[in-house]
Scaffold this active site. Structure first.
Site, PDB file in Angstrom:
ATOM      1  N   LYS A  15       5.322 -14.830 -29.028  1.00 52.99           N
ATOM      2  CA  LYS A  15       4.486 -14.932 -30.228  1.00 52.99           C
ATOM      3  C   LYS A  15       3.009 -14.986 -29.866  1.00 52.99           C
ATOM      4  O   LYS A  15       2.185 -14.332 -30.506  1.00 52.99           O
ATOM      5  CB  LYS A  15       4.873 -16.162 -31.065  1.00 52.99           C
ATOM      6  N   LYS A  68      17.020  -7.949 -31.877  1.00 49.88           N
ATOM      7  CA  LYS A  68      17.632  -8.849 -32.861  1.00 49.88           C
ATOM      8  C   LYS A  68      16.974  -8.668 -34.243  1.00 49.88           C
ATOM      9  O   LYS A  68      15.778  -8.353 -34.336  1.00 49.88           O
ATOM     10  CB  LYS A  68      17.552 -10.304 -32.390  1.00 49.88           C
ATOM     11  N   LYS A 109      12.888 -12.097 -38.932  1.00 53.79           N
ATOM     12  CA  LYS A 109      12.015 -12.191 -40.106  1.00 53.79           C
ATOM     13  C   LYS A 109      10.648 -11.592 -39.813  1.00 53.79           C
ATOM     14  O   LYS A 109       9.951 -11.173 -40.708  1.00 53.79           O
ATOM     15  CB  LYS A 109      11.815 -13.662 -40.490  1.00 53.79           C
TER      16      LYS A 109
HETATM   17  P1  TYM Z   1      14.788 -19.662 -37.551  1.00 53.23           P
HETATM   18  O1  TYM Z   1      14.300 -20.174 -38.866  1.00 53.23           O
HETATM   19  O2  TYM Z   1      14.030 -18.550 -36.911  1.00 53.23           O
HETATM   20  O3  TYM Z   1      16.279 -19.168 -37.682  1.00 53.23           O
HETATM   21  C1  TYM Z   1      17.293 -19.964 -38.241  1.00 53.23           C
HETATM   22  C2  TYM Z   1      18.597 -19.763 -37.483  1.00 53.23           C
HETATM   23  O4  TYM Z   1      18.998 -18.380 -37.511  1.00 53.23           O
HETATM   24  C3  TYM Z   1      19.329 -17.960 -36.189  1.00 53.23           C
HETATM   25  N1  TYM Z   1      19.026 -16.529 -36.064  1.00 53.23           N
HETATM   26  C4  TYM Z   1      19.910 -15.584 -35.675  1.00 53.23           C
HETATM   27  N2  TYM Z   1      21.204 -15.660 -35.301  1.00 53.23           N
HETATM   28  C5  TYM Z   1      21.818 -14.499 -34.970  1.00 53.23           C
HETATM   29  N3  TYM Z   1      21.215 -13.273 -35.007  1.00 53.23           N
HETATM   30  C6  TYM Z   1      19.917 -13.159 -35.365  1.00 53.23           C
HETATM   31  N4  TYM Z   1      19.334 -11.985 -35.404  1.00 53.23           N
HETATM   32  C7  TYM Z   1      19.206 -14.355 -35.716  1.00 53.23           C
HETATM   33  N5  TYM Z   1      17.929 -14.597 -36.117  1.00 53.23           N
HETATM   34  C8  TYM Z   1      17.839 -15.931 -36.321  1.00 53.23           C
HETATM   35  C9  TYM Z   1      18.437 -18.812 -35.290  1.00 53.23           C
HETATM   36  O5  TYM Z   1      18.948 -18.859 -33.979  1.00 53.23           O
HETATM   37  C10 TYM Z   1      18.475 -20.146 -36.002  1.00 53.23           C
HETATM   38  O6  TYM Z   1      19.624 -20.879 -35.621  1.00 53.23           O
HETATM   39  N6  TYM Z   1      13.220 -23.076 -34.257  1.00 53.23           N
HETATM   40  C11 TYM Z   1      14.220 -22.803 -35.277  1.00 53.23           C
HETATM   41  C12 TYM Z   1      14.209 -23.786 -36.423  1.00 53.23           C
HETATM   42  C13 TYM Z   1      14.426 -25.219 -36.046  1.00 53.23           C
HETATM   43  C14 TYM Z   1      15.625 -25.815 -35.576  1.00 53.23           C
HETATM   44  C15 TYM Z   1      15.349 -27.203 -35.455  1.00 53.23           C
HETATM   45  C16 TYM Z   1      16.886 -25.314 -35.264  1.00 53.23           C
HETATM   46  C17 TYM Z   1      13.498 -26.227 -36.156  1.00 53.23           C
HETATM   47  N7  TYM Z   1      14.061 -27.421 -35.802  1.00 53.23           N
HETATM   48  C18 TYM Z   1      16.323 -28.088 -34.981  1.00 53.23           C
HETATM   49  C19 TYM Z   1      17.860 -26.207 -34.795  1.00 53.23           C
HETATM   50  C20 TYM Z   1      17.575 -27.580 -34.660  1.00 53.23           C
HETATM   51  C21 TYM Z   1      13.933 -21.432 -35.838  1.00 53.23           C
HETATM   52  O7  TYM Z   1      12.837 -20.944 -35.802  1.00 53.23           O
HETATM   53  O8  TYM Z   1      14.966 -20.870 -36.531  1.00 53.23           O
END
Ligand code: TYM
Length: 334
Positions: free
Chosen positions: A114, A197, A200
């Site tokens: 990023k 992947k 968003k």
């Molecule tokens: P975020 O908001 O980007 O995504 C949420 C969840 O979706 C999963 N994910 C995917 N899984 C499979 N294929 C994909 N293409 C794909 N894109 C996204 C992510 O792995 C995630 O599980 N840092 C985290 C948010 C967070 C968090 C936490 C997660 C903040 N605190 C504590 C777990 C525990 C994030 O940006 O997820």
């Protein structure tokens, strides 16, 4: 025996979640809430690392909670809350920042990607400390498991390292959590670029299947998805990443095995297959979209459910934070 604890979070950075979020993470959340003590949060503080109009952030936070409920996250079975309503997340994050190495934080690949894209001048410090706030989200709840997609594995590793470091330096306060990643669904790929992947922050949304897309938009995205050379419908991630991704999506949503789908489509062309996947996806997503819209329409009820969640979350989080402060020699107030 008491139930195992689960925690996970999702960012409210967009108007809709996508199929990768659902299949990699949220589908697991829905299953796990049945047999576990589950805590799920909309991580609005993490979303501040991306500059957003305040009105839009508020809308998206509620829309995110509504989508989670529409997808099956049940506030009666789990604790669903908004991260910023639990101040202990920031308080613990500061403590953890003080035991994290600068180089250690700099090695996080999501930060490197990023910040590389944005350039040093436009990278904020929040983006750098982002994984430490995530570690606080998890450790506060003494979680055993963290259901996520593959892209979060490194952040969970850091969480484990920080938890263990605190425990050995000060006092055994934290339970050390493990990532829960379903191998076959851990990385759903972009329909236009099946080696990357679904994300968003993709530059084009043409290959990102959003849960709030209209059925027509979803069908269009699948019809124009990029497939591979040859014409066989066969799972082969190396040679046929496009078809393999479509098979994974189809299988996860229809409940049919990949083998059965390969047999069903033996001798048929890519066009037929793409259309059938689109239909399977629309059948699942369309009712979810309708339910989400109804839920956001009743803002008062949505806020009420989230308040119940944050009250429960605050209780658990405050207890851990008090133990942490006491272990550090910080004097309790009163
Ligand atoms: P975020 O908001 O980007 O995504 C949420 C969840 O979706 C999963 N994910 C995917 N899984 C499979 N294929 C994909 N293409 C794909 N894109 C996204 C992510 O792995 C995630 O599980 N840092 C985290 C948010 C967070 C968090 C936490 C997660 C903040 N605190 C504590 C777990 C525990 C994030 O940006 O997820």
């Amino acid at each position: 025996m008491s139930k195992k604890r689960v925690l996970s979070g999702i960012q409210p950075t967009h108007d809709s979640f996508h199929l990768g979020n659902y299949l990699g993470a949220i589908k697991q959340w829905v299953e796990l809430q049945k047999e576990h003590d589950a805590f799920y949060c909309v991580v609005d503080l993490h979303a501040l690392t991306v500059e957003t109009d305040p009105k839009l952030l508020e809308q998206r936070t509620l829309l995110s909670a509504a989508q989670l409920i529409a997808l099956g996250v049940d506030p009666k079975l789990c604790t669903l809350f908004i991260q910023s309503q639990v101040p202990a997340h920031n308080q613990l994050a500061w403590v953890l920042e003080c035991i994290t190495g600068f180089g250690e934080a700099g090695r996080m690949t999501q930060f490197k990607d990023k910040s590389h894209k944005k350039g040093a001048d436009r990278t904020n410090v929040g983006l750098f400390t982002y994984p430490i706030l995530q570690a606080a989200d998890i450790l506060l709840y003494q979680a055993d498991f963290v259901p996520v997609g593959e892209d979060q594995r490194q952040h969970i590793e850091l969480t484990r390292d920080l938890g263990q470091r605190f425990n050995s330096k000060y006092k055994e306060v934290f339970n050390i959590p493990a990532a829960k990643i379903i191998k076959s669904l851990a990385k759903i790929n972009d329909l236009q670029d099946p080696n990357s992947k679904m994300s968003k922050s993709a530059t084009s949304m043409a290959g990102v299947v959003e849960l709030m897309d209209t059925p027509d938009a979803t069908i269009k995205k699948f019809k124009s998805s990029v497939t591979d050379a040859g014409k066989e419908i066969k799972f082969d991630e190396k040679e046929k990443p496009g078809i393999s991704n479509l098979l994974t999506i189809n299988s996860a949503l229809s409940g049919k095995s990949i083998k059965d789908l390969e047999n069903e489509f033996a001798g048929k062309g890519y066009g037929d297959f793409k259309l059938q996947v689109a239909e399977v996806v629309v059948e699942v997503l369309n009712p979810i979209r309708t339910r989400t819209l109804a839920l956001v329409d009743d803002r008062a009820e949505l806020l009420r459910m989230l308040k119940v969640g944050s009250e429960k979350a605050n209780q658990v989080a405050d207890k851990t934070l008090a133990d942490v402060y006491s272990a550090l020699g910080l004097i309790a107030n009163g």
